[in-house]
Design an enzyme around this catalytic site. Structure first.
Site, PDB file in Angstrom:
ATOM      1  N   SER B  46       0.775  -0.939  -0.002  1.00  0.00           N
ATOM      2  CA  SER B  46       0.103   0.106   0.085  1.00  0.00           C
ATOM      3  C   SER B  46       1.254   1.319   0.198  1.00  0.00           C
ATOM      4  O   SER B  46       1.872   1.301   1.022  1.00  0.00           O
ATOM      5  CB  SER B  46      -1.174   0.114   0.799  1.00  0.00           C
ATOM      6  OG  SER B  46      -1.549   0.802   1.111  1.00  0.00           O
ATOM      7  N   GLU B  47       0.661   2.799  -0.781  1.00  0.00           N
ATOM      8  CA  GLU B  47       1.541   3.431  -1.292  1.00  0.00           C
ATOM      9  C   GLU B  47       1.197   4.185   0.008  1.00  0.00           C
ATOM     10  O   GLU B  47       2.530   4.904   0.282  1.00  0.00           O
ATOM     11  CB  GLU B  47       1.526   3.845  -2.315  1.00  0.00           C
ATOM     12  CG  GLU B  47       0.426   4.715  -2.442  1.00  0.00           C
ATOM     13  CD  GLU B  47      -1.733   3.751  -3.428  1.00  0.00           C
ATOM     14  OE1 GLU B  47      -0.937   2.923  -3.382  1.00  0.00           O
ATOM     15  OE2 GLU B  47      -1.825   4.559  -4.057  1.00  0.00           O
ATOM     16  N   ASN B  48       1.124   4.011   0.493  1.00  0.00           N
ATOM     17  CA  ASN B  48       0.897   5.280   1.936  1.00  0.00           C
ATOM     18  C   ASN B  48       1.911   4.313   2.735  1.00  0.00           C
ATOM     19  O   ASN B  48       2.145   5.122   4.584  1.00  0.00           O
ATOM     20  CB  ASN B  48      -0.460   5.590   2.691  1.00  0.00           C
ATOM     21  CG  ASN B  48      -1.332   4.370   2.949  1.00  0.00           C
ATOM     22  OD1 ASN B  48      -1.293   3.228   2.214  1.00  0.00           O
ATOM     23  ND2 ASN B  48      -2.110   4.350   4.082  1.00  0.00           N
ATOM     24  N   GLY B  49       2.871   3.256   2.923  1.00  0.00           N
ATOM     25  CA  GLY B  49       3.493   2.912   3.491  1.00  0.00           C
ATOM     26  C   GLY B  49       3.701   1.344   4.061  1.00  0.00           C
ATOM     27  O   GLY B  49       3.761   1.041   5.597  1.00  0.00           O
ATOM     28  N   SER B  88       8.097   3.626   0.270  1.00  0.00           N
ATOM     29  CA  SER B  88       7.407   3.231  -0.234  1.00  0.00           C
ATOM     30  C   SER B  88       7.658   3.584  -2.098  1.00  0.00           C
ATOM     31  O   SER B  88       7.745   2.309  -3.128  1.00  0.00           O
ATOM     32  CB  SER B  88       5.997   3.641   0.090  1.00  0.00           C
ATOM     33  OG  SER B  88       5.236   3.440  -0.478  1.00  0.00           O
TER      34      SER B  88
END
Lengths: 231, 216
Positions: B46-49, B88
């Site tokens: 998930s690109e938010n980390g 990320s």
């Protein structure tokens, strides 16, 4: 020793026209107390660099409604209809940057690097007008680093030296923003004695953090709500 | 677009994913895929980390500081790791994500993607779309065959702004599976009872037909 200050003290550290780097992905990892202080101030013409502008009336969405903002730099503003309205009416400038480019530009800003070449946005509307460079047969565009006057970040805990740890995905842009402004102010849920946090768990070393403010918000049912007795 | 059609697309893409792959799922149909992986184990980024995203939590376990890139509450799987946004996108831009499954507005016959902006509408969000297009090793597109107004999603030439030069590998719709190469787009599988003529009629690009065309 870090300076532990009251939230209202931050207004002495920010001036009209400043660029603020503000942590958060939506409302998660957003310094809500610090934003409230600015929203109730008479500061003007601020530029905010943040992934989003919060939600309508919440987080940076509140700052937008307070009229302090001149410009927003970030990757995704569509989730706040107030931002779209302000932009359409000409009250808010918007600069759209791909999320990964935003993160890397801030990282460079904090790392003493002037810019970087990336494939992201090459050949797109966002890449228009940017220098294209071929390196080892591959094309990239130049993106400049981003630096701020003041970073407003949010962590779960600070120790008395200012070392920071973050909760789950609330980390997001906060650690890079901690490196990229002249003044860095961290809002935290809890302040603990130095030595309490394991060196293994510290994400942001205290070198980056100038001021620490205790949050006026508490988490209830997984969501931050304003505490009934601030400070 | 019925839910059953969305599920059909998600199920078909689930078959394309291999055990052990690192996968980033875009918003919309891609988020349905984890339900159809069966015994296969993939690691969701998930690109938010977060690497190792798990399913939606029980209501009493919701913590809005553990969220997906769509800002929905999630859980972490065993072996999950947390990182900041710049790390990320090291993963995403640096070619460490095996597969990105993305929604689209349009894709052209060579696999060039438009998935962030509609001409004439306000362009105030790009998020991680361009980084994923630029950096994922393999791109699978999940989309209804036609837009709400009936216009085709697979087109000869993009009329919507491009998301970057990197091309998609595959498109899965409720009717068909297409693959892309520098020779153009090829129909490899038909997923509904649609006839070839009808399929051609509702598709905006000329496609070749695989010698081994599968009809389900």
């Amino acid at each position: 020793m870090k300076k532990f200050i009251q939230s209202s003290d931050i207004l002495k550290l920010i001036k009209d026209g400043d660029t603020l780097l503000v942590g958060g992905f939506g409302l998660s990892g957003t310094p809500l107390t610090l934003i409230d202080e600015i929203a109730s101030s008479s500061l003007k013409n601020l530029t905010v660099v943040s992934n989003n502008l919060g939600e309508p009336g919440k987080g940076l969405g509140k700052l937008l409604l307070s009229g302090c903002l001149k410009k927003a730099v970030g990757s995704y503003f569509t989730t706040n209809r107030d931002a779209i309205k302000a932009w359409k009416e000409g009250h808010l400038e918007i600069e759209l940057i791909p999320q990964g480019t935003l993160a890397e530009a801030i990282r460079c800003g904090g790392a003493g690097i002037g810019g970087f070449y990336t494939k992201t946005a090459l050949g797109t509307k966002i890449g228009e007008g940017k220098e294209v460079k071929e390196i080892d047969g591959e094309k990239y565009i130049l993106e400049k680093a981003i630096k701020g006057d003041v970073s407003l970040i949010k962590a779960m805990k600070a120790d008395t030296l200012g070392n920071l740890v973050y909760e789950y995905t609330a980390r997001n842009f906060n650690p890079v923003m901690a490196t990229a402004s002249k003044i860095v102010i961290a809002e935290v849920d809890e302040i603990v004695e130095a030595g309490t946090l394991s060196p293994y768990e510290i994400v942001t070393p205290h070198v980056y953090v100038d001021y620490v403010v205790a949050s006026h918000y508490v988490k209830v049912g997984g969501v931050y709500v304003e505490s009934i007795s601030p400070d | 677009m019925s839910q059953s059609a969305r599920i059909k697309i998600a199920k078909r893409i689930a078959q394309e994913l291999s055990d052990g792959e690192i996968v980033n799922l875009g918003v919309g149909i891609p988020t349905l895929i984890p339900d159809y992986l069966g015994d296969k184990k993939v690691y969701l980024q998930s690109e938010n980390g977060l690497l190792g995203m798990g399913p939606t939590p029980e209501p009493q376990q919701v913590n809005m500081d553990l969220i997906s890139a769509s800002k929905k509450p999630i859980t972490m799987e065993i072996g999950a790791s947390l990182f900041d946004s710049s790390d990320s996108f090291v993963m995403i831009r640096g070619g460490h994500i095996d597969v990105a499954v993305l929604g689209i507005l349009q894709v052209d016959e060579f696999g060039e993607i438009a998935n962030w902006s509609v001409p004439g509408k306000d362009v105030l969000g790009v998020g991680g779309a361009m980084d994923l297009v630029a950096g994922a090793k393999k791109i699978i597109l999940a989309s209804t065959h036609q837009a709400k107004d009936g216009s085709p999603k697979l087109v000869k030439k993009l009329t919507y702004p491009t998301s970057g030069g990197k091309k998609a590998n595959m498109l899965v719709t409720e009717h068909a599976v297409f693959t892309f190469s520098n020779k153009g787009v090829e129909l490899v599988e038909i997923l509904s009872d649609i006839s070839l003529e009808e399929l051609q009629k509702i598709t905006g690009a000329n496609f070749t037909i695989s010698q081994e065309l599968i009809r389900n």
